[in-house]
Design an enzyme around this catalytic site. Structure first.
Site, PDB file in Angstrom:
ATOM      1  N   TYR A 116      26.855  44.305  44.683  1.00 15.31           N
ATOM      2  CA  TYR A 116      27.204  42.902  44.965  1.00 15.31           C
ATOM      3  C   TYR A 116      26.285  42.357  46.078  1.00 15.31           C
ATOM      4  CZ  TYR A 116      30.393  39.118  46.491  1.00 15.31           C
ATOM      5  OH  TYR A 116      30.943  37.916  46.840  1.00 15.31           O
ATOM      6  N   ASP A 187      33.193  50.192  45.076  1.00 14.27           N
ATOM      7  CA  ASP A 187      33.734  48.857  44.807  1.00 14.27           C
ATOM      8  C   ASP A 187      34.291  48.875  43.387  1.00 14.27           C
ATOM      9  OD1 ASP A 187      34.070  46.153  44.001  1.00 14.27           O
ATOM     10  OD2 ASP A 187      32.582  45.473  45.464  1.00 14.27           O
ATOM     11  N   LYS A 212      39.796  38.364  42.519  1.00 13.91           N
ATOM     12  CA  LYS A 212      39.378  38.256  41.128  1.00 13.91           C
ATOM     13  C   LYS A 212      40.580  38.428  40.183  1.00 13.91           C
ATOM     14  CE  LYS A 212      35.097  37.681  42.561  1.00 13.91           C
ATOM     15  NZ  LYS A 212      34.201  38.765  42.909  1.00 13.91           N
TER      16      LYS A 212
HETATM   17  C1  LIG Z   1      33.624  38.878  44.298  1.00 17.04           C
HETATM   18  C2  LIG Z   1      33.259  40.250  44.639  1.00 17.04           C
HETATM   19  C3  LIG Z   1      33.398  40.726  45.938  1.00 17.04           C
HETATM   20  C4  LIG Z   1      33.791  39.846  47.096  1.00 17.04           C
HETATM   21  O1  LIG Z   1      35.069  39.297  47.000  1.00 17.04           O
HETATM   22  P1  LIG Z   1      35.446  37.957  47.815  1.00 17.04           P
HETATM   23  O2  LIG Z   1      36.922  37.962  47.785  1.00 17.04           O
HETATM   24  O3  LIG Z   1      34.811  36.843  47.050  1.00 17.04           O
HETATM   25  O4  LIG Z   1      34.894  38.098  49.191  1.00 17.04           O
HETATM   26  C5  LIG Z   1      33.089  42.041  46.180  1.00 17.04           C
HETATM   27  N1  LIG Z   1      32.647  42.855  45.207  1.00 17.04           N
HETATM   28  C6  LIG Z   1      32.481  42.426  43.947  1.00 17.04           C
HETATM   29  C7  LIG Z   1      31.981  43.371  42.918  1.00 17.04           C
HETATM   30  C8  LIG Z   1      32.765  41.114  43.622  1.00 17.04           C
HETATM   31  O5  LIG Z   1      32.571  40.677  42.376  1.00 17.04           O
END
Ligand SMILES: *Cc1c(COP(=O)(O)O)cnc(C)c1O
Length: 394
Positions: A116, A187, A212
């Site tokens: 990311y 992640d 998400k």
């Molecule tokens: C969106 C996302 C993040 C960050 O999340 P936020 O809540 O927008 O800070 C981290 N890792 C991945 C893979 C993402 O898609």
């Protein structure tokens, strides 16, 4: 006779539910908003503080969260197969928390190059100021033995990676990290915790942006850090407390509410995305489709082995130039242009070319469009894509 353990879909509906009180209970956990905790007597406060010092997640102050937060943590622990969960104000805050908790001046961290983007753009500068050094590795070459140093403390991965969904052999990375006495953090946002279990596959820490799919309605910023190891949990919690992180009870409630319907939403996103990906694969203006659930995707075999499903993300490389990609996304009517994903609505975005250049997984020159396929009718979404292709590229 031992009872069959309930499946995850069932456990997600029960986790953190309010217990019966005198034979009755509401379905949902109350939103408990408070800035502090009241005690009847000084001795009660002392006892609670001691339990907290002993490692129990007892709230003695508003920042520690309330029963609403504990309920969400319980649901996330089910998703991640974790013993300990910390809630952060965003996914990126959850990532920074892990780096800050596990790295000290002089340490070295190895990061997957398809990570990311803000990890490079925001977290690396922050940690560099604290004398932590970063190197990026090509995960398709396997664990980065040649880049390992005496002071490497952490390997950080994201599978599938951002934009083009590079799937990595997570168990192999976990064995490698273990052999070399290095921590492995993953992640897990792509899977929402439901489709992939990094902790079960050997990672030490699993992170997700609950912004998400857990949230699922584009109305929430939040992250979570999950772990099984008590010592790691304590290190993470110490840094968490030092940073004074907390999330609102309303946001904790929204994420928990989202998790109750996560399996059905995610399954529909996946079906719609597969339909869209199939359409794109037959479109002459598309050079390549990126989606690990499609046979033929380079990550398909690993995805089949280590994941139980897919999501709404589909990217594709366009046979055209940047201006045509801009005209294409502008011609879409049902896909709004926007970052983030995981909500019920469809989004499109042109991947930042500079971010694509940073990863080895795919080195084509074509512009890449990332779609988040929402819960609209896939027929309508395909018709929308088709009219945009016709207007711009045919
Ligand atoms: C969106 C996302 C993040 C960050 O999340 P936020 O809540 O927008 O800070 C981290 N890792 C991945 C893979 C993402 O898609």
């Amino acid at each position: 006779m031992t009872a069959q353990p309930d499946r995850i879909e069932t456990r997600l509906l029960r986790a953190g539910s309010p217990p019966f009180d005198d034979g009755l209970a509401p379905v949902n956990v109350p939103v408990v908003r408070t800035s502090t905790v009241r005690f009847e007597r000084h001795a009660d406060r002392e006892a609670a503080a001691q339990r907290r010092r002993d490692g129990e997640p007892v709230a003695t102050y508003g920042r520690h969260g309330t029963t609403t937060h504990r309920a969400l943590e319980a649901a996330l622990a089910e998703l991640e197969d974790a013993n300990d969960v910390l809630l952060a104000p965003s996914g990126l805050a959850a990532i920074s928390l892990v780096f800050l908790a596990l790295l000290s001046p002089g340490d070295h961290v190895l990061v997957q190059d398809s990570v990311y983007g803000p990890v490079r753009e925001k977290v690396e500068p922050l940690l560099s100021r604290l004398q932590v050094s970063f190197d990026y590795f090509d995960a398709s070459q396997g664990p980065p033995l040649a880049q390992l140093r005496d002071n490497t403390r952490l390997i950080y991965v994201e599978s599938p990676g951002s934009y083009v969904y590079e799937v990595i052999d997570l168990p192999a990375f976990a064995r490698f990290a273990d052999e070399h006495g290095v921590l492995l953090a993953a992640d897990n946002t792509w899977s929402a915790g439901l489709l992939h279990r990094p902790l079960t596959l050997g990672a030490d820490v699993s992170i997700q942006a609950t912004t998400k799919y857990a949230g699922g309605h584009s109305d929430l910023m939040q992250g979570a850090v999950a772990t099984r190891d008590a010592d790691l949990a304590r290190r993470l919690r110490d840094t968490y407390d030092g940073l004074g992180l907390s999330v609102s009870a309303d946001d904790a409630y929204l994420a928990l509410r989202g998790i109750r319907t996560l399996p059905v939403r995610l399954a529909q996103h996946a079906r719609n995305a597969l339909a869209v990906a199939g359409y794109l694969a037959a479109e002459p203006a598309v050079e390549r489709v990126f989606h690990p659930a499609r046979p033929g995707d380079p990550g398909h075999a690993l995805w089949q082995r280590d994941f139980s499903g897919s999501n709404g993300l589909v990217s594709f490389a366009l046979r055209g130039d940047h201006a045509q990609a801009v005209a294409f996304v502008d011609a879409l009517r049902l896909f709004a242009i926007g970052a983030s994903w995981g909500g019920y609505e469809s989004l499109a975005l042109i991947a930042q070319p500079s971010r694509l250049r940073e990863q080895h997984y795919w080195c084509g020159a074509e512009p890449v469009v990332r779609l988040h396929v929402g819960l609209e009718s896939p027929d309508d979404l395909i018709a929308d894509l088709d009219q945009a292709f016709r207007r711009v590229l045919r």
